[in-house]
Enzyme design. Sequence first.
Site, mmCIF file in Angstrom:
data_model
loop_
_atom_site.group_PDB
_atom_site.id
_atom_site.type_symbol
_atom_site.label_atom_id
_atom_site.label_comp_id
_atom_site.label_asym_id
_atom_site.label_seq_id
_atom_site.Cartn_x
_atom_site.Cartn_y
_atom_site.Cartn_z
ATOM 1 C CG HIS A 106 -1.947 -1.170 1.083
ATOM 2 N ND1 HIS A 106 -2.923 -1.136 0.345
ATOM 3 C CD2 HIS A 106 -2.250 -2.087 1.921
ATOM 4 C CE1 HIS A 106 -3.774 -2.322 0.719
ATOM 5 N NE2 HIS A 106 -3.394 -2.839 1.524
ATOM 6 C CG ASP A 129 -7.243 -6.141 3.691
ATOM 7 O OD1 ASP A 129 -8.213 -5.461 3.038
ATOM 8 O OD2 ASP A 129 -6.101 -5.815 3.737
#
Length: 260
Positions: free
Chosen positions: A44, A174
């Site tokens: 990310h 997640d």
Amino acid sequence: MNRLKRRIAQGERIEAAWLQLGSPDIAEILARHGWDVLVIDGEHGRGNIEDWVAVARAARAAGAEVILRVPDGSDTMLKRVLDRGFTSIIVPMVETGDQARDVAAACLYPPRGRRGYAAPLVRASDWGARAGYGPEAADELLLIVQCETGPSVGNLTAIMAVAGVDMVFIGPNDLAASIGHLERMTDPEPQALIARIEAAAGAAGMPLGTITGAGRDWEDLRALGYRLIVGGSDVAMVVAGARGVAKARGEGDLPPAAIY
């Protein structure tokens, strides 16, 4: 042996901060001010492999060890980061035992795996100065796979049984999102999945890692026996510093920050 792998094998706990910005200077600053392990976030965060190498060089020169979270577990990505000298890696979104075996095989030279061989020519072997790099590479590797979806929890026993997997890392954000609880990590359902992972890993003797959050802080995770805890990031630290100074100069109420 990889120093982080040795520390974990000896029962130590590793505590680290995230590097999202791809800056060697920031890595050096954090290493000089209390962080002896830094996780470069290639999934990310910003940058490419060469940016990550530059960050790792700066961190190590300042006395910190580094872990790289790769963007994906493809053969090409794993081969490239290993050849460039990374020995501690986190692979995201590993959902099955077969996928974990595939990742491990991509990281290991034959006969244990299928990693392509160019050892004398790459940074990992100090450009050929380490004659024994090839036979030693498997022992140096700290391979961490991320458990962060509902299916990965169901397949956790098979994932942990894969030779070469050294740690399971829980991604609670997640994990919660995968079962319909985006940004609600403290809801009962995500918490139940986290508890299932903790119980299964404990029974298997598999070290666990995770981030701070999901209702648990540093002390909570220490008490639960996590062996790798990653909390705080360069982005969050800059945001906190900027907002603190703005408030001190009388800026007044600031809009809510999404960094946690």
